[in-house]
Design a protein around this motif. Structure first.
Motif, PDB file in Angstrom:
ATOM      1  N   LEU A  65       0.821  -1.205   0.000  1.00  0.00           N
ATOM      2  CA  LEU A  65       0.000   0.000   0.000  1.00  0.00           C
ATOM      3  C   LEU A  65       0.856   1.255   0.000  1.00  0.00           C
ATOM      4  CD1 LEU A  65      -2.722   1.430   0.240  1.00  0.00           C
ATOM      5  CD2 LEU A  65      -2.578   1.144   2.723  1.00  0.00           C
ATOM      6  N   SER A  66       1.901   1.275   0.829  1.00  0.00           N
ATOM      7  CA  SER A  66       2.755   2.459   0.903  1.00  0.00           C
ATOM      8  C   SER A  66       3.508   2.675  -0.404  1.00  0.00           C
ATOM      9  CB  SER A  66       3.735   2.340   2.071  1.00  0.00           C
ATOM     10  OG  SER A  66       4.631   1.265   1.873  1.00  0.00           O
ATOM     11  N   GLU A  67       3.911   1.594  -1.060  1.00  0.00           N
ATOM     12  CA  GLU A  67       4.621   1.738  -2.327  1.00  0.00           C
ATOM     13  C   GLU A  67       3.702   2.289  -3.420  1.00  0.00           C
ATOM     14  OE1 GLU A  67       7.297  -1.102  -3.725  1.00  0.00           O
ATOM     15  OE2 GLU A  67       8.557  -0.840  -1.960  1.00  0.00           O
ATOM     16  N   MET A  68       2.463   1.808  -3.483  1.00  0.00           N
ATOM     17  CA  MET A  68       1.531   2.306  -4.492  1.00  0.00           C
ATOM     18  C   MET A  68       1.168   3.771  -4.223  1.00  0.00           C
ATOM     19  SD  MET A  68       0.998   0.170  -6.902  1.00  0.00           S
ATOM     20  CE  MET A  68       2.794   0.026  -6.778  1.00  0.00           C
ATOM     21  N   MET A  69       1.034   4.135  -2.954  1.00  0.00           N
ATOM     22  CA  MET A  69       0.764   5.539  -2.620  1.00  0.00           C
ATOM     23  C   MET A  69       1.935   6.415  -3.032  1.00  0.00           C
ATOM     24  SD  MET A  69      -1.054   5.135   1.141  1.00  0.00           S
ATOM     25  CE  MET A  69      -1.039   6.909   1.395  1.00  0.00           C
ATOM     26  N   GLN A  70       3.162   5.911  -2.789  1.00  0.00           N
ATOM     27  CA  GLN A  70       4.340   6.675  -3.167  1.00  0.00           C
ATOM     28  C   GLN A  70       4.459   6.783  -4.690  1.00  0.00           C
ATOM     29  OE1 GLN A  70       5.997   8.327  -1.130  1.00  0.00           O
ATOM     30  NE2 GLN A  70       7.939   8.885  -2.065  1.00  0.00           N
ATOM     31  N   TYR A  71       4.094   5.727  -5.385  1.00  0.00           N
ATOM     32  CA  TYR A  71       4.134   5.745  -6.862  1.00  0.00           C
ATOM     33  C   TYR A  71       3.218   6.845  -7.404  1.00  0.00           C
ATOM     34  CZ  TYR A  71       3.044   4.350 -11.655  1.00  0.00           C
ATOM     35  OH  TYR A  71       2.825   4.335 -13.010  1.00  0.00           O
ATOM     36  N   ARG A  72       2.004   6.904  -6.889  1.00  0.00           N
ATOM     37  CA  ARG A  72       1.071   7.931  -7.357  1.00  0.00           C
ATOM     38  C   ARG A  72       1.561   9.329  -6.996  1.00  0.00           C
ATOM     39  NH1 ARG A  72      -2.707   3.815  -5.832  1.00  0.00           N
ATOM     40  NH2 ARG A  72      -2.885   4.664  -3.721  1.00  0.00           N
ATOM     41  N   LYS A  73       2.177   9.454  -5.829  1.00  0.00           N
ATOM     42  CA  LYS A  73       2.691  10.767  -5.415  1.00  0.00           C
ATOM     43  C   LYS A  73       3.840  11.217  -6.320  1.00  0.00           C
ATOM     44  CE  LYS A  73       4.941  13.119  -1.561  1.00  0.00           C
ATOM     45  NZ  LYS A  73       5.401  13.023  -0.151  1.00  0.00           N
ATOM     46  N   LEU A  74       4.785  10.311  -6.582  1.00  0.00           N
ATOM     47  CA  LEU A  74       5.932  10.668  -7.424  1.00  0.00           C
ATOM     48  C   LEU A  74       5.493  10.982  -8.844  1.00  0.00           C
ATOM     49  CD1 LEU A  74       8.572   8.057  -6.182  1.00  0.00           C
ATOM     50  CD2 LEU A  74       8.403  10.475  -5.585  1.00  0.00           C
ATOM     51  N   LEU A  75       4.513  10.260  -9.342  1.00  0.00           N
ATOM     52  CA  LEU A  75       4.013  10.519 -10.687  1.00  0.00           C
ATOM     53  C   LEU A  75       3.355  11.895 -10.754  1.00  0.00           C
ATOM     54  CD1 LEU A  75       4.049   8.903 -13.309  1.00  0.00           C
ATOM     55  CD2 LEU A  75       1.742   8.092 -12.773  1.00  0.00           C
ATOM     56  N   ALA A  76       2.616  12.233  -9.699  1.00  0.00           N
ATOM     57  CA  ALA A  76       1.982  13.554  -9.648  1.00  0.00           C
ATOM     58  C   ALA A  76       3.033  14.657  -9.564  1.00  0.00           C
ATOM     59  CB  ALA A  76       1.033  13.624  -8.451  1.00  0.00           C
ATOM     60  N   VAL A  77       4.093  14.438  -8.792  1.00  0.00           N
ATOM     61  CA  VAL A  77       5.178  15.422  -8.691  1.00  0.00           C
ATOM     62  C   VAL A  77       5.825  15.642 -10.056  1.00  0.00           C
ATOM     63  CG1 VAL A  77       7.490  15.809  -7.748  1.00  0.00           C
ATOM     64  CG2 VAL A  77       5.658  15.013  -6.247  1.00  0.00           C
ATOM     65  N   TRP A  78       6.061  14.561 -10.780  1.00  0.00           N
ATOM     66  CA  TRP A  78       6.688  14.659 -12.107  1.00  0.00           C
ATOM     67  C   TRP A  78       5.813  15.440 -13.084  1.00  0.00           C
ATOM     68  CZ3 TRP A  78      11.193  14.082 -14.407  1.00  0.00           C
ATOM     69  CH2 TRP A  78      11.236  13.936 -15.789  1.00  0.00           C
ATOM     70  N   LYS A  79       4.515  15.210 -13.007  1.00  0.00           N
ATOM     71  CA  LYS A  79       3.597  15.842 -13.955  1.00  0.00           C
ATOM     72  C   LYS A  79       3.435  17.340 -13.713  1.00  0.00           C
ATOM     73  CE  LYS A  79       0.927  11.692 -15.041  1.00  0.00           C
ATOM     74  NZ  LYS A  79      -0.398  11.004 -14.957  1.00  0.00           N
ATOM     75  N   THR A  80       3.920  17.839 -12.586  1.00  0.00           N
ATOM     76  CA  THR A  80       3.868  19.287 -12.363  1.00  0.00           C
ATOM     77  C   THR A  80       4.827  20.021 -13.288  1.00  0.00           C
ATOM     78  OG1 THR A  80       5.586  19.233 -10.635  1.00  0.00           O
ATOM     79  CG2 THR A  80       3.282  18.925  -9.933  1.00  0.00           C
ATOM     80  N   GLY A  81       5.846  19.312 -13.803  1.00  0.00           N
ATOM     81  CA  GLY A  81       6.828  19.931 -14.685  1.00  0.00           C
ATOM     82  C   GLY A  81       7.882  20.741 -13.956  1.00  0.00           C
ATOM     83  N   GLU A  82       7.868  20.703 -12.627  1.00  0.00           N
ATOM     84  CA  GLU A  82       8.827  21.500 -11.851  1.00  0.00           C
ATOM     85  C   GLU A  82      10.164  20.796 -11.678  1.00  0.00           C
ATOM     86  OE1 GLU A  82       7.068  22.525  -8.154  1.00  0.00           O
ATOM     87  OE2 GLU A  82       5.239  23.377  -9.036  1.00  0.00           O
ATOM     88  N   PHE A  83      10.238  19.502 -12.019  1.00  0.00           N
ATOM     89  CA  PHE A  83      11.460  18.739 -11.763  1.00  0.00           C
ATOM     90  C   PHE A  83      11.904  17.981 -13.019  1.00  0.00           C
ATOM     91  CE2 PHE A  83       9.030  19.082  -7.828  1.00  0.00           C
ATOM     92  CZ  PHE A  83       9.971  19.641  -6.969  1.00  0.00           C
ATOM     93  N   ASP A  84      13.244  17.864 -13.157  1.00  0.00           N
ATOM     94  CA  ASP A  84      13.833  17.115 -14.263  1.00  0.00           C
ATOM     95  C   ASP A  84      14.177  15.686 -13.849  1.00  0.00           C
ATOM     96  OD1 ASP A  84      13.768  19.421 -15.824  1.00  0.00           O
ATOM     97  OD2 ASP A  84      15.726  20.072 -15.046  1.00  0.00           O
ATOM     98  N   THR A  85      14.321  15.469 -12.541  1.00  0.00           N
ATOM     99  CA  THR A  85      14.766  14.164 -12.042  1.00  0.00           C
ATOM    100  C   THR A  85      14.044  13.848 -10.734  1.00  0.00           C
ATOM    101  OG1 THR A  85      16.971  14.563 -12.991  1.00  0.00           O
ATOM    102  CG2 THR A  85      16.767  12.775 -11.371  1.00  0.00           C
ATOM    103  N   ILE A  86      13.710  12.575 -10.570  1.00  0.00           N
ATOM    104  CA  ILE A  86      13.110  12.084  -9.326  1.00  0.00           C
ATOM    105  C   ILE A  86      14.085  11.104  -8.677  1.00  0.00           C
ATOM    106  CG2 ILE A  86      11.244  10.734  -8.293  1.00  0.00           C
ATOM    107  CD1 ILE A  86      10.238  13.380  -9.278  1.00  0.00           C
TER     108      ILE A  86
END
Length: 451
Positions: A149-170
């Motif tokens: 559960l924690s991994e899937m929550m983190q996956y969705r969070k990181l994907l949302a962070v990437w889609k903001t366009g504010e970062f080049d690398t995660i």
């Protein structure tokens, strides 16, 4: 002895870890078990053969999840943790790969988010923290059973962070998410542990496995004595018939122990020669006496059971004798370990399967300023007296101590509210002797809990 070590890691980490292990050339055999967020980590753990001495995991979360799902397993589990240097190396790698000046503000790092510092602060300042400590905090804050559960929550969070366009690398501590994130076009990375870190973790795991094996192989004895009011009765036919029944019951109880024990007859019953591991198995790690419960159902006579563990066979035998003596005096089973520490009384199961836990004397002993054993012995003598009444003279005779010592025990327990004066008894012309009984605050001797 060449140990077998299992490594539970992810697809992203396996190539690096294999390369490190090949360079280290350690005197053990490694097998790799891969995990991804769609897997049940406990099923992977269950597929690891019993002959594996230890398990190295990629991070604390895997180790925590395994330990929570298999609390009774005695194999060594050591996490391969990351440190600050691993994160610095990754940032240096990203700097070289980009071919231009690294923009720390364009890197999102969940390692640092939980420490409330930015990548720039991590690289340029003494931030007064430790990545290793932060990872240890994670181990306490994220229960292992919620790993998927924690991994899937983190996956969705990181994907949302990437889609903001504010970062080049995660940069993430969840190495199992790297393939999933990259499928979505995310430039995602996880720090690799250094070869020195892999070496030190392997060495710690091997040391722990060796110590565990040495401890498990410590000699142990279990003494099962038939309850005799007079040792001279041991020559009578009744005692011989009881020994035959006891031997039959012991053979039945230990039928699944294969060749891990030797059963021998002694003057009072039987001795089981075995090792610490078997004692721990049959006592639930020194919490319950399954043997006493079993014998109580099979026999119509009373026995006392004592477990002894030692650094050698002599100490194991002496400790078993002492534990059995406590069992006879106090009426419950005890363990005496290699440090001569008396453990008990052990719980038993009644006919209905409920766990019956003998009364704990620690709070009584502390109140009276006496040892737990002394309080237990006095109460046991009291229980065996007619009408549960006791004088200092009777206690002195029962415990084979001086009358002054017996009087001290009774006075201390009376002042602590454990006993109370219920009567006086005059013998001859001397001063009347106080008669002690149980105080109302003492409560029942044992309690039953659902098992």
């Amino acid at each position: 002895m060449r140990y077998k070590i299992a490594v539970v890691t992810t697809e992203y980490m396996q190539t690096h870890i294999k390369a490190c292990l090949a360079k280290l050339d350690l005197d053990c055999d490694f097998s790799i078990y891969l995990y991804d967020p769609s897997d049940d980590l406990y099923e992977i753990y269950r597929s690891i053969p019993d002959g594996v001495a230890g398990i190295m995991t990629s991070g604390n979360r895997f180790a925590r999840a395994i330990q929570e799902n298999a609390p009774g397993d005695d194999r060594v589990i050591v996490p391969l943790a990351l440190d600050d240097a691993a994160l610095h190396r990754l940032f240096w790698y990203l700097q070289r790969k980009s071919g231009k000046l690294l923009e720390p503000g364009r890197i999102y790092c969940d390692f640092l988010e939980r420490m409330h510092i930015s990548v720039e602060e991590f690289l340029a300042e003494d931030y007064g923290g430790s990545l290793t400590r932060a990872m240890n905090m994670e181990r306490e804050e994220e229960p292992g059973e919620n790993l998927q559960l924690s991994e899937m929550m983190q996956y969705r969070k990181l994907l949302a962070v990437w889609k903001t366009g504010e970062f080049d690398t995660i940069v993430t501590r969840f190495s199992g998410l790297i393939p999933l994130l990259r499928e979505q076009g995310v430039r995602a990375y996880c720090p690799y542990p250094s070869i020195d870190n892999v070496r030190s973790t392997c060495q710690l795991l091997l040391q722990e496995a060796q110590l565990r094996q040495m401890r498990e192989n410590q000699p142990a004895e279990i003494h099962i004595n038939i309850w005799l009011t007079n040792p001279a009765y041991s020559i009578e036919p009744l005692f011989e018939s009881q020994c035959a029944l006891l031997q039959q019951a012991l053979a039945e109880f230990f039928s699944d122990a294969e060749s891990r024990y030797i059963l021998r007859r002694n003057h009072f019953g039987f001795v089981v020669l075995t090792g610490r591991k078997m004692v721990e198995a049959y006592t639930g790690h020194y919490s319950v006496c399954r043997l006493s419960s079993f014998l109580a159902r099979r026999l119509d006579f009373k026995v006392s059971v004592g477990y002894g563990i030692g650094r050698n066979t002599y100490q194991a035998r002496v400790n078993a004798i002492n534990a059995t003596r406590e069992s006879k005096v106090l009426g419950h089973s005890y363990v005496m370990d290699e440090n001569d520490k008396l453990i008990g009384p052990l719980a038993v199961r009644d006919q209905g399967g409920a766990v019956v836990r003998p009364a704990t004397f620690s709070f009584l002993a502390e109140r009276a300023g006496l040892s737990e054993g002394t309080v237990a012995r006095v109460l046991n003598v009291l229980e065996q007296m007619p009408n549960q009444r006791l004088t200092s003279g009777e206690l002195a005779q029962a415990l084979s101590v001086a009358r002054r010592t017996a009087n001290y025990f009774l006075s201390a327990m009376c002042q602590a509210g454990i006993l109370r004066v219920v009567d006086e008894r005059r013998q001859g012309r001397g001063r009347p002797e106080k008669v002690m009984g149980r105080a109302d605050m003492l409560g029942p001797v044992s309690t039953a809990e659902s098992g």
